[in-house]
Design a protein around this motif. Structure first.
Motif, PDB file in Angstrom:
ATOM      1  N   VAL A  31      55.266  69.072  43.617  1.00  0.00           N
ATOM      2  CA  VAL A  31      55.762  68.242  42.513  1.00  0.00           C
ATOM      3  C   VAL A  31      54.996  66.926  42.454  1.00  0.00           C
ATOM      4  N   ARG A  32      54.764  66.304  43.599  1.00  0.00           N
ATOM      5  CA  ARG A  32      54.012  65.042  43.616  1.00  0.00           C
ATOM      6  C   ARG A  32      52.585  65.252  43.127  1.00  0.00           C
ATOM      7  N   ASP A  56      66.667  72.192  33.740  1.00  0.00           N
ATOM      8  CA  ASP A  56      66.069  72.082  35.069  1.00  0.00           C
ATOM      9  C   ASP A  56      66.953  72.795  36.087  1.00  0.00           C
ATOM     10  N   SER A  96      60.330  66.171  35.235  1.00  0.00           N
ATOM     11  CA  SER A  96      60.059  64.981  36.042  1.00  0.00           C
ATOM     12  C   SER A  96      59.072  64.025  35.388  1.00  0.00           C
ATOM     13  N   GLU A 132      52.721  65.746  39.321  1.00  0.00           N
ATOM     14  CA  GLU A 132      52.986  64.488  38.621  1.00  0.00           C
ATOM     15  C   GLU A 132      51.733  63.615  38.568  1.00  0.00           C
ATOM     16  N   HIS A 143      60.720  72.226  36.343  1.00  0.00           N
ATOM     17  CA  HIS A 143      61.103  71.022  37.087  1.00  0.00           C
ATOM     18  C   HIS A 143      60.045  69.924  36.927  1.00  0.00           C
ATOM     19  N   VAL A 144      58.787  70.290  37.033  1.00  0.00           N
ATOM     20  CA  VAL A 144      57.702  69.314  36.877  1.00  0.00           C
ATOM     21  C   VAL A 144      57.731  68.718  35.471  1.00  0.00           C
ATOM     22  N   LEU A 171      59.417  75.920  39.042  1.00  0.00           N
ATOM     23  CA  LEU A 171      58.662  74.726  39.406  1.00  0.00           C
ATOM     24  C   LEU A 171      58.051  74.083  38.163  1.00  0.00           C
ATOM     25  N   ARG A 196      59.456  72.172  47.435  1.00  0.00           N
ATOM     26  CA  ARG A 196      58.305  72.015  46.532  1.00  0.00           C
ATOM     27  C   ARG A 196      57.946  70.544  46.321  1.00  0.00           C
TER      28      ARG A 196
END
Length: 479
Positions: free
Chosen positions: A275-276, A264, A310, A279, A306-307, A303, A271
């Protein structure tokens, strides 16, 4: 009114227990396409291809008109106004997933696989009930069209995977006598499936037929060598050796849990909203596909990674990754599928067709919760699991390469304050604070794109004697 639909066998619809007349085969094909998944808008263009394929020379004279006729007749057959609605160039069937046997079946399989080590007896009960929902050897039996054929292939692979898990549980629970006959049948019909032969070998041994088990292993070893040039998989070879030594073989083999995500990025900024949103899509259940796209330099790949990190807690059976370059062509697709199969604990046959690899891949993922991250894959279609419990993050794919029900999020340049924050994190807050105007110029010269900003900031951080204005001049000179 209680409507219920059956796909695991002949396509049927019942209203309050009474079977409905669904009409001609092509009319049933339209219903099938609207039921997988229900509640989703399916475009008329997609329905045309689902029935008659992508080659328009094989289409009837007025395919759109024929789709409209089939929909009209289905509305009358279902007898529920407002159930099958037309909108935005397509149609949607407003029924819950619980009204379709396929999705109840997949939910039970997912629950069972999650319980197989903690409560194998309960897991076996769930799997037996899920398999009992099948009404015949083939899903959508008698339904024509390219879409129905694809669904049948996927569900056949998933059914085989479920049967193997059930028989594995039978052996773990001491039901080797009951498991022996179905395993013998599977071994005969799947001569190169090493997991089936591992279970059959173990069942024979547990039933006191050790010599027959070892003879079967030697025959399999010779067949694999002669047909594929391969030795048996390590798990199978180890089991045979344990039996030879008189040791008690380990039951209930744990499946591999691939963890292929790239590292990551710790300083991702600007972002949070995306991201929210991502998710929410990936944690919603079902089999979501999330597409991320944006201009070069917008950080779509970062991104996506990262997602994926997460939400990895929602996918405890592992994460698969393909990326780093643009993959094109059947050869590359086959190589990616073969790599995914190896990561999931299966050894694909050399030279196997993409269709065969895809079916085995989807079968292995049936009932598991795996996240698939695809970055820059030109044709992601064959790599989409399409099974409940799994999800896909596709970065950089063309919009038309993703299924119509995929959720697409656009990724653009950073806001000015986020660009400032990114530079401050890499260069240092004190250094950036001294030259706010020059920082704004750097952001503008980089188009507020995070990849370009990161490269510029890294260059500045490596030159402590430079001012931000020096970086502006360097960037301006290079256009």
């Amino acid at each position: 009114m209680g409507l219920a639909f059956s796909l695991l066998g002949p396509l049927r619809a019942r209203c309050d227990g009474q079977e409905l007349d669904l009409g001609r085969p092509q009319q049933r094909a339209v219903l099938a396409a609207l039921l997988i998944p229900p509640g989703q808008l399916v475009s008329t263009d997609r329905l045309v291809e689902d029935l008659w394929g992508a080659d328009d020379t094989c289409w009837p004279k007025d395919p759109v008109g024929q789709i409209g006729t089939h929909v009209h007749r289905l509305r009358r057959a279902l007898g529920a106004p407002g159930l099958l609605v037309g909108a935005s160039g397509g149609y949607r069937l407003e029924v819950p997933r619980t009204a379709v046997d396929l999705f109840r079946h997949e939910a039970e399989v997912t629950e069972a696989v999650a319980l197989r080590h903690q409560d194998p007896q309960r897991a076996r009960e769930l799997l037996a009930r899920a398999l009992g929902a099948w009404d015949g050897p083939r899903a959508l039996d008698g339904v024509p069209g390219a879409f129905a054929a694809r669904v049948r292939e996927r569900l056949a692979a998933g059914r085989l995977a479920t049967v193997k898990v059930l028989l594995d549980l039978d052996l773990a629970l001491g039901r080797h006598t009951e498991a022996l006959e179905p395993l013998a049948g599977l071994a005969a019909s799947h001569p190169q499936d090493e997991e089936v032969h591992r279970l059959h070998l173990l069942a024979l041994h547990r039933c006191g037929r050790t010599a027959e088990a070892l003879a079967g292993y030697e025959a399999l070893r010779e067949r694999l060598d002669g047909e594929l040039g391969l030795e048996p998989a390590p798990a199978l070879a180890e089991l045979a050796e344990q039996i030879r030594r008189g040791e008690a073989p380990v039951l209930l083999r744990r499946l591999p849990r691939p963890q292929q995500l790239p590292p990551d990025i710790p300083d991702l900024v600007g972002r949070a909203v995306r991201v929210r949103e991502a998710e929410r899509v990936l944690r919603a259940g079902g089999a979501p596909v999330l597409g991320l796209s944006g201009p070069a330099g917008s950080g779509v790949s970062a991104l996506a990674v990262h997602v994926a990190h997460s939400v990895q807690d929602a996918f405890p059976d592992g994460q698969l990754y393909a990326g780093g370059q643009l993959y094109e062509g059947g050869g590359e697709t086959g190589a990616l599928l073969a790599g995914f199969l190896r990561a999931l604990g299966e050894r694909p046959a050399a030279g196997a067709a993409v269709e065969e690899l895809g079916a085995r891949y989807r079968g292995l993922l049936a009932g598991r919760r795996v996240l698939v991250l695809l970055d820059g894959v030109a044709d992601p279609g064959p790599l989409l699991p399409g099974t409940t419990g799994c999800a896909v993050v596709a970065a950089g794919a063309e919009p038309g390469a993703l299924p119509e029900d995929a959720v697409r999020l656009a990724v653009g340049p950073l806001e000015p304050h986020d660009a400032y924050e990114l530079l401050a994190r890499i260069v240092g807050a004190d250094r950036v604070r001294q030259e706010p105007d020059a920082v704004a110029e750097v952001a503008a010269l980089c188009g507020h794109l995070p990849v370009l900003l990161r490269a510029a900031a890294t260059r500045l951080a490596a030159r402590p004697r430079w001012s931000v204005a020096d970086l502006v001049r360097w960037l301006a000179e290079r256009g």
